[in-house]
Scaffold this motif. Structure first.
Motif, PDB file in Angstrom:
ATOM      1  N   GLY A  11      25.383  28.727  65.104  1.00 13.44           N
ATOM      2  CA  GLY A  11      25.204  28.242  63.735  1.00 13.44           C
ATOM      3  C   GLY A  11      26.549  27.920  63.111  1.00 13.44           C
ATOM      4  O   GLY A  11      27.607  28.245  63.662  1.00 13.44           O
TER       5      GLY A  11
ATOM      6  N   TRP B   4      19.397  29.968  66.521  1.00 15.40           N
ATOM      7  CA  TRP B   4      20.180  29.165  65.564  1.00 15.40           C
ATOM      8  C   TRP B   4      19.938  29.740  64.175  1.00 15.40           C
ATOM      9  O   TRP B   4      18.805  29.727  63.672  1.00 15.40           O
ATOM     10  CB  TRP B   4      19.717  27.717  65.660  1.00 15.40           C
ATOM     11  CG  TRP B   4      20.221  26.793  64.594  1.00 15.40           C
ATOM     12  CD1 TRP B   4      21.329  26.940  63.793  1.00 15.40           C
ATOM     13  CD2 TRP B   4      19.633  25.538  64.217  1.00 15.40           C
ATOM     14  NE1 TRP B   4      21.466  25.866  62.948  1.00 15.40           N
ATOM     15  CE2 TRP B   4      20.436  24.990  63.190  1.00 15.40           C
ATOM     16  CE3 TRP B   4      18.516  24.839  64.655  1.00 15.40           C
ATOM     17  CZ2 TRP B   4      20.140  23.764  62.588  1.00 15.40           C
ATOM     18  CZ3 TRP B   4      18.218  23.608  64.055  1.00 15.40           C
ATOM     19  CH2 TRP B   4      19.038  23.088  63.044  1.00 15.40           C
TER      20      TRP B   4
ATOM     21  N   ASP C 145      20.215  28.971  60.810  1.00 19.89           N
ATOM     22  CA  ASP C 145      20.375  27.730  60.053  1.00 19.89           C
ATOM     23  C   ASP C 145      20.727  28.066  58.606  1.00 19.89           C
ATOM     24  O   ASP C 145      20.217  29.039  58.039  1.00 19.89           O
ATOM     25  CB  ASP C 145      19.054  26.942  60.117  1.00 19.89           C
ATOM     26  CG  ASP C 145      19.227  25.495  59.696  1.00 19.89           C
ATOM     27  OD1 ASP C 145      20.372  25.049  59.475  1.00 19.89           O
ATOM     28  OD2 ASP C 145      18.188  24.796  59.594  1.00 19.89           O
TER      29      ASP C 145
ATOM     30  N   TYR D  65      23.122  22.210  67.485  1.00 20.66           N
ATOM     31  CA  TYR D  65      22.487  23.523  67.289  1.00 20.66           C
ATOM     32  C   TYR D  65      20.995  23.414  67.643  1.00 20.66           C
ATOM     33  O   TYR D  65      20.424  24.294  68.285  1.00 20.66           O
ATOM     34  CB  TYR D  65      22.617  24.010  65.837  1.00 20.66           C
ATOM     35  CG  TYR D  65      24.039  24.267  65.367  1.00 20.66           C
ATOM     36  CD1 TYR D  65      24.956  24.950  66.165  1.00 20.66           C
ATOM     37  CD2 TYR D  65      24.460  23.840  64.110  1.00 20.66           C
ATOM     38  CE1 TYR D  65      26.246  25.190  65.728  1.00 20.66           C
ATOM     39  CE2 TYR D  65      25.749  24.086  63.667  1.00 20.66           C
ATOM     40  CZ  TYR D  65      26.639  24.759  64.473  1.00 20.66           C
ATOM     41  OH  TYR D  65      27.916  25.000  64.031  1.00 20.66           O
ATOM     42  N   ARG D  66      20.410  22.310  67.206  1.00 19.64           N
ATOM     43  CA  ARG D  66      18.980  22.108  67.479  1.00 19.64           C
ATOM     44  C   ARG D  66      18.747  22.014  68.987  1.00 19.64           C
ATOM     45  O   ARG D  66      17.824  22.628  69.524  1.00 19.64           O
ATOM     46  CB  ARG D  66      18.512  20.828  66.772  1.00 19.64           C
ATOM     47  CG  ARG D  66      17.018  20.588  66.849  1.00 19.64           C
ATOM     48  CD  ARG D  66      16.563  19.446  65.954  1.00 19.64           C
ATOM     49  NE  ARG D  66      16.688  19.737  64.543  1.00 19.64           N
ATOM     50  CZ  ARG D  66      17.452  19.065  63.667  1.00 19.64           C
ATOM     51  NH1 ARG D  66      18.168  18.036  64.064  1.00 19.64           N
ATOM     52  NH2 ARG D  66      17.504  19.406  62.405  1.00 19.64           N
TER      53      ARG D  66
ATOM     54  N   SER E 274      19.116  25.535  70.885  1.00 19.94           N
ATOM     55  CA  SER E 274      18.437  26.757  70.432  1.00 19.94           C
ATOM     56  C   SER E 274      16.987  26.838  70.896  1.00 19.94           C
ATOM     57  O   SER E 274      16.290  25.834  71.027  1.00 19.94           O
ATOM     58  CB  SER E 274      18.505  26.861  68.909  1.00 19.94           C
ATOM     59  OG  SER E 274      17.958  25.706  68.312  1.00 19.94           O
TER      60      SER E 274
ATOM     61  N   ARG F  74      14.855  29.067  65.642  1.00 12.04           N
ATOM     62  CA  ARG F  74      15.637  28.714  64.443  1.00 12.04           C
ATOM     63  C   ARG F  74      15.183  29.601  63.291  1.00 12.04           C
ATOM     64  O   ARG F  74      13.980  29.729  63.037  1.00 12.04           O
ATOM     65  CB  ARG F  74      15.418  27.252  64.055  1.00 12.04           C
ATOM     66  CG  ARG F  74      16.242  26.821  62.843  1.00 12.04           C
ATOM     67  CD  ARG F  74      15.942  25.389  62.437  1.00 12.04           C
ATOM     68  NE  ARG F  74      14.694  25.288  61.699  1.00 12.04           N
ATOM     69  CZ  ARG F  74      14.590  25.364  60.365  1.00 12.04           C
ATOM     70  NH1 ARG F  74      15.661  25.516  59.615  1.00 12.04           N
ATOM     71  NH2 ARG F  74      13.398  25.280  59.792  1.00 12.04           N
TER      72      ARG F  74
END
Ligand SMILES: Nc1ncnc2c1ncn2[C@@H]1O[C@H](COP(=O)(O)OP(=O)(O)OP(=O)(O)O)[C@@H](O)[C@H]1O
Ligand SMILES: O=C(O)C1=C[C@@H](O)[C@@H](O)[C@H](O)C1
Ligand SMILES: [Mg+2]
Length: 193
Positions: A16, A105, A107, A147-148, A151, A154
């Motif tokens: 993150g 992640w 977020d 990150y998406r 991961s 989330r």
């Protein structure tokens, strides 16, 4: 009949943006699960014998990224909770190494992240000396897709205190959390809880 407790992954990696809470949540989660915790940023500092801002200043960002690559690749293969540096996902070899792992992640919006890192001063060389919020927006634009991509889970941490983030994470991992509920809302000013 009670549901069987799912087996926890041996390694849980947190990714993150700066201020997402990787160090804070990683330490709490490890305590809660009785697992080892490694913060890659801290390990790099120990190994280099100097803080990250000094590595950037004296050796340059490429030297830091090389240390980050080596240390991250070593750590993501070991059991425990591992918090990565905010920019680690920029490296394709690191992304590749994360492919088979449980990667969470954390977020956070640029707004909340800026307020959080504002609390901890200049320890982040990429954010020091400029407008923290606009730098954060730029970093996030570059990194959100990464990150998406890496991961498996989330967690939206905006407005959640660290304790609530840990609770949410435990629920997502299927772990029963017998601890007392704590207040959920946070305004990022107190940081802890
Ligand atoms: N969910 C949260 N709500 C409010 N404050 C938080 C939360 N998580 C962390 N913080 C606070 O925000 C600050 C930054 O958190 P932390 O250092 O854990 O972020 P990080 O993701 O490790 O950042 P970096 O990538 O720069 O290492 C700390 O002061 C921490 O106490
Ligand atoms: O966002 C980044 O690129 C960084 C975040 C920190 O975790 C440190 O790894 C370092 O300050 C670089
Ligand atoms: Mg950190």
């Amino acid at each position: 009949m009670a549901e069987p407790t799912p087996r926890l992954p041996e390694t849980i990696v947190l990714v993150g943006a700066p201020g997402a809470g990787k160090s804070t949540i990683g330490a709490r989660l490890a305590r809660r699960l009785g697992m080892d915790f490694t913060d890659v940023d801290e390990l790099i500092e120990q190994r280099a014998g100097k803080p990250i801002p000094e590595i950037f200043l004296m050796d340059g960002e490429p030297a830091f990224r090389e240390l980050e690559r080596e240390t991250t690749l070593e750590l993501v293969g070991r059991p425990g909770i591992v918090s990565l540096g905010g920019g680690a996902v920029m490296n394709p070899l690191i992304r590749q190494a994360l492919a088979e792992r449980t990667v969470v992640w954390l977020d956070v919006s640029a707004h909340h992240a800026s307020r959080r890192v504002g609390l901890t001063g200049n320890s982040r060389p990429l954010l020091a000396g400029g407008n923290v919020h606009s730098t954060m927006v730029r970093l996030m634009n570059e990194r959100l897709p990464l990150y998406r991509e890496v991961s498996t889970h989330r967690i939206d941490t905006n407005g959640l205190k660290p304790a609530a983030v840990v609770r949410e994470l435990l629920a997502r991992l299927g772990v029963d959390d017998p601890e007392q509920p704590e207040p959920v809302q946070d305004d990022d000013q107190t940081g802890e809880q």
